[in-house]
Enzyme design. Structure first.
Site, PDB file in Angstrom:
ATOM      1  N   GLY C  44       0.826  -1.197   0.184  1.00 58.11           N
ATOM      2  CA  GLY C  44      -0.015  -0.123   0.138  1.00 58.11           C
ATOM      3  C   GLY C  44       1.021   1.260  -0.108  1.00 58.11           C
ATOM      4  O   GLY C  44       0.280   2.124  -0.391  1.00 58.11           O
ATOM      5  N   CYS C 256     -26.763 -11.010 -21.337  1.00 60.53           N
ATOM      6  CA  CYS C 256     -26.564 -12.450 -20.844  1.00 60.53           C
ATOM      7  C   CYS C 256     -27.283 -12.683 -19.639  1.00 60.53           C
ATOM      8  O   CYS C 256     -27.176 -13.845 -18.964  1.00 60.53           O
ATOM      9  CB  CYS C 256     -25.085 -12.523 -20.541  1.00 60.53           C
ATOM     10  SG  CYS C 256     -24.614 -11.601 -19.160  1.00 60.53           S
ATOM     11  N   CYS C 278     -23.197  -5.925 -19.132  1.00 59.75           N
ATOM     12  CA  CYS C 278     -21.914  -6.231 -18.369  1.00 59.75           C
ATOM     13  C   CYS C 278     -20.846  -5.227 -18.823  1.00 59.75           C
ATOM     14  O   CYS C 278     -20.385  -5.213 -20.257  1.00 59.75           O
ATOM     15  CB  CYS C 278     -21.396  -7.821 -18.571  1.00 59.75           C
ATOM     16  SG  CYS C 278     -22.479  -8.928 -17.995  1.00 59.75           S
ATOM     17  N   CYS C 284     -19.473 -11.290 -20.297  1.00 67.78           N
ATOM     18  CA  CYS C 284     -20.704 -11.432 -20.750  1.00 67.78           C
ATOM     19  C   CYS C 284     -20.710 -12.560 -22.066  1.00 67.78           C
ATOM     20  O   CYS C 284     -21.529 -13.372 -22.148  1.00 67.78           O
ATOM     21  CB  CYS C 284     -20.916 -10.125 -21.397  1.00 67.78           C
ATOM     22  SG  CYS C 284     -22.584  -9.528 -21.848  1.00 67.78           S
TER      23      CYS C 284
END
Lengths: 205, 377, 313
Positions: C44, C256, C278, C284
């Site tokens: 991080g 989908c 999507c 998808c």
């Protein structure tokens, strides 16, 4: 400045520098991302006596003119130094606290406190030294249990030949995270990376 | 349908680039520009591209200008992207501008200075009237400039040398050659920035941005009351000492423009009052850039000189982080990349807020109506 | 979707062989590799690095491209997405770049890829051990919107002084009744460093927690690299009484029928007609191939995607 290199006895480095350093780096990436994972690096290398294959592979891959390297005093002045300078152009330092990379054997650790290496700066903890420790074996020593980032549950290693105080010393240093040192343990062509985030339990043989 | 355009794919990109090539060439009945023509006849554009591109190579800069259809920030970007692939051998020895083979040298601080005022090839004092003779295709002769009988001294005293005996102006800073200079092409910006880092950032900085900052300083936003000590332009010898040789070799004589801007300094308990300086240096001939740079350099020395300044031109992070045209142009223009995923997230949030707003209104209205009904009953 | 064969280097056009393998010189790769390892050692934390000019503009993926160039090898299978889709122009352009300069096989299939470079999304299909996800990051500093000065924000990270961030979230709650961040929602890594997950929708945030893949983040213009190792705690900031929540839709994917994926809104006309599909184009397509169908299955959009995909092979 630096003494002239003795090129007559110089051993080769990587046979394919671009491809070899890429594949070694990927192994180091895996090892550092998943502490405790044993990776194989430098199997094809024949480094000078006193430098093992894994340590040699790390240095060929990561050291260059921009990184100060500290070598344990017993590794200085001979074939290892010439080999390293020729293949990586890295400047060497006598001061452990300014090293980006330090190379030390398990015997050499007796004379070198871990706190002598660079622990990083509060704002720039990435300046901390990466300590490359050479040892005979990673599985024949006392059992260690590893936890922390990169480890799903636990990992286990058994490095051989470290001074008894080693893990306690390290644990004192990394207790002050973000400060701390990152260790790469090398035995022949096997490497385990122990970044400062890894928590280690030494109990149980 | 917009959606289809986004789903362009490889063929669309190839076609777009083919079209770009066609537009770049323009009307094929007009002769094509050569790189040499650009290098010779658009030399100030070439100079700017080399300066901000951090790479001295007039042929490549001219090629970049040709490829970029004359868009200089785009050309600068092309040159930078090429430059970054080159190996770095090291830093040259500090150049000595006092030894410049001067083509132009003016000082606004004195009516005359040792060595004299040398106008050189300048736009100054030209009347900005379109010259329709240039519109005629070829044929007209360019009269040669008259060569002075006076021989130019090989060394022209710098403004600092002129002042040196009195200490009225701070001296030329001595470069510590034992340390490698900061190199922004290898290391990221870090703060506080030392002089080497600051000057490199400004030398690579966008001319327009530095010009506006310098102008803002003149108008009182962090004024340093600048006075143009000296501008000089001409060729300077650049040398390099390879490690394996151990002695300096001369690489080239490069044209450069240097500007020293003077600013008053009231002095402190330890230091007598004297003039301080701002420094500007660019590849080629570019006075606007060198002057702007020197004003901004001086403004950014506030910390060092104990000045308290809040104006944009005095703010190191503000200036140095935003002066690079390649970074700025890339990031502003990245907004044309699709952002529909984040936009969808925002839209959803906004719709929800609006729904709640109108629900609350409707509820309040209903309550009010009910209340009025009650009161009426 | 099939893996395309890696082109043999000797057959590369002469102008493509002019640059070294994976474009970057070896010294630059080493510098980036060192930064990556330190980034993994300090999860991080933003490692400054000497970012280079790339042949694409800053803001267009230069950080991600440099990361990929430093890690990629001829054995890799490379996937590149933008907004979740393999066929967005910038993703196509970057994928083509690596196919050319690194001789790698490319794929659209998330599970086949060893390196997935992405702008603004994490694929729907869970990532696996051994995969590397490379994020393109415009602004690595999560606190930048609150504090413009790098000197200040670096100090805040050094001393884990994140009060400013919590105050800002709290102000959101007072103003909107909830936390307003919808993309680039700040996360805490292993309970130490506050990190920007890049502008992924907060829908994707939970995918980072204890993820088996290596997550690498590259900001080229801002010259920072950071990382989340596999199996690392990633917590989206919230309050006890205002817990973190992700987006959800009333609709399903029109093509989908997926009800678990991040949906993009597609405007169909100027009278308010729209459909949701999507954002993850491979997810998808894969579902449709397996026989799933949404309320507008067979819509022209589906054909456009297959047509383009076919052309690219």
């Amino acid at each position: 400045m630096n003494a002239p290199l003795n090129l007559a006895e110089l051993r080769p480095g990587f046979s394919e520098p671009v491809g070899d350093s890429q594949s070694v780096f990927r192994a180091l990436l895996t090892a550092t991302a998943q502490p405790g994972t044993r990776v194989e690096v430098g199997k094809a290398l024949a480094p000078p006596v006193g430098l093992n294959q894994a340590a040699a592979a790390v240095l060929l891959t990561l050291a260059d003119q921009d990184t100060l390297v500290w070598l344990e005093p017993s590794l200085r002045g001979g074939a290892i130094e010439s080999w390293l300078r020729f293949h990586t152009s890295c400047p060497l330092t006598d001061h452990a606290e300014e090293a980006a990379f330090a190379v030390v054997s398990h015997e050499g650790l007796a004379a070198q406190m871990l706190s002598g290496f660079n622990q990083g700066d509060a704002k720039y903890p990435d300046l901390a030294t990466t300590v490359i420790v050479m040892m005979p074996d990673l599985e024949a020593g006392p059992n260690l249990v590893l936890e922390g980032p990169g480890i799903e549950t636990i990992a286990e290693i058994a490095p051989q030949g470290l001074p008894e105080s080693f893990w306690a010393e390290r644990s004192d240093l990394v207790a002050h995270f973000q400060f701390g040192i990152d260790v790469m343990m090398c035995a022949e062509a096997t490497l385990v990376s122990i970044p400062r985030t890894t928590r280690i339990q030494t109990k149980g043989e | 349908m917009a959606y289809v355009a986004v789903k362009g794919g490889e063929r669309a990109i190839t076609n777009a680039h083919t079209w770009l090539g066609e537009v770049r060439r323009g009307d094929t009945s007009v002769p094509e520009l050569s790189v040499a023509q650009i290098r010779e006849q658009m030399s100030l554009a070439v100079d700017r591209v080399m300066a901000e591109g951090s790479c001295y190579d007039p042929d490549l800069a001219a090629l970049a200008i040709k490829q970029a259809r004359g868009d200089l920030p785009e050309a600068i970007f092309l040159l930078r992207a090429y430059r970054t692939t080159l190996p770095r051998f090291g830093a040259t020895t500090p150049i000595e501008t006092a030894n410049m083979a001067v083509q132009r040298r003016v000082s606004a601080a004195f009516k005359d200075i040792p060595g004299g005022q040398v106008l050189g090839p300048t736009f100054d004092y030209t009347h900005r009237l379109l010259d329709f003779k240039l519109a005629a295709e070829g044929g007209h002769e360019v009269p040669p400039a008259q060569v002075s009988e006076e021989i130019m001294p090989t060394q022209l005293a710098t403004i600092a040398q002129v002042f040196a005996h009195e200490g009225l102006l701070e001296g030329d800073p001595v470069t510590d050659t034992s340390e490698q200079p900061y190199d922004l092409t290898r290391e990221p910006m870090a703060f506080p920035a030392d002089r080497d880092q600051r000057l490199q950032a400004l030398a690579r900085g966008d001319e327009g941005f530095l010009l506006s900052l310098a102008y803002s300083s003149q108008r009182g936003w962090g004024s340093t009351h600048p006075l143009c000590g000296e501008i000089r332009m001409g060729e300077v010898s650049v040398g390099f000492t390879p490690d394996e040789l151990g002695f300096e070799i001369e690489l080239a004589d490069l044209p450069m423009t240097e500007c020293i801007m003077l600013s008053g300094f009231a002095g402190s308990a330890e230091q007598a009052p004297q003039y301080t300086r701002g420094y500007g240096l660019t590849f080629g001939h570019n006075e606007r850039k060198a002057m702007s740079m020197s004003i901004v350099d001086r403004a950014l020395r506030g910390r060092e000189l104990g000045e308290e300044g809040q104006a944009p031109c005095q703010d190191e992070e503000f200036v140095l982080y935003h002066s690079d045209v390649v970074e700025a142009s890339g990031f502003v223009q990245h907004l044309k990349l699709p952002h529909y995923v984040d936009f969808q997230a925002d839209l959803q949030f906004l719709r929800r807020l609006r729904r709640e707003f109108f629900d609350a209104k409707a509820k309040a209205l209903a309550e009010q109506t009910a209340h009025m009904k009650e009161a009426a009953e | 979707m099939t893996v395309t064969e890696a082109p043999a280097r000797p057959n590369a056009a002469p102008e493509d062989r002019y640059y070294t393998y994976a474009y970057l010189d070896e010294q630059t790769k080493r510098m980036i590799r060192r930064a990556i390892l330190k980034a993994l050692a300090i999860p991080g934390y933003q490692v400054p690095f000497g970012s280079r000019e790339m042949p694409v503009p800053y803001g267009w993926g230069t950080g991600g491209i440099q990361l990929t160039a430093a890690i990629i090898g001829p054995e890799d299978v490379y996937k590149c997405i933008d907004q979740g889709a393999d066929d967005t122009t910038n993703a196509v352009s970057i994928r083509r770049f690596f196919a050319t300069v690194a001789d790698v096989a490319t794929t659209e299939d998330t599970s086949e890829a060893t390196i997935i470079q992405s702008r603004h999304r994490i694929p729907e299909q869970p990532l696996a051990d051994g995969q590397i996800m490379v994020f393109q990051v415009p602004q690595p500093e999560p606190l930048r919107g609150l504090e413009p000065r790098e000197t200040e924000t670096r100090a805040m990270h050094a001393y884990a002084e994140y009060g400013l961030q919590y105050v800002s979230l709290y102000e959101n709650i007072s103003a909107y009744g909830r936390i307003a961040a919808t993309a680039g929602y700040p996360v805490m890594i292993d309970e130490r460093y506050l990190m920007s997950p890049s502008p992924i929708p907060k829908f994707d945030n939970p995918k980072m927690h204890m993820n088996p893949a290596i997550l690498l983040f590259g900001a080229g213009r801002e010259k920072r690299i950071y990382a989340v190792p596999p199996f690392t705690r990633v917590r989206s900031l919230d309050f006890e009484d205002y817990p973190f929540e992700t987006q959800s839709w009333d609709e399903v994917c029109a093509l989908c029928g997926a009800n678990d994926s991040y949906l993009d809104e597609v405007v169909l006309d100027d009278k308010g007609q729209h459909m949701f599909v999507c954002s993850d184009s491979h997810y998808c397509a894969d579902r449709r191939e397996k026989g799933h169908a949404g309320p507008m299955a067979g819509h022209a959009l589906a054909h456009i995607e297959t047509e383009i995909a076919a052309e690219e092979v």
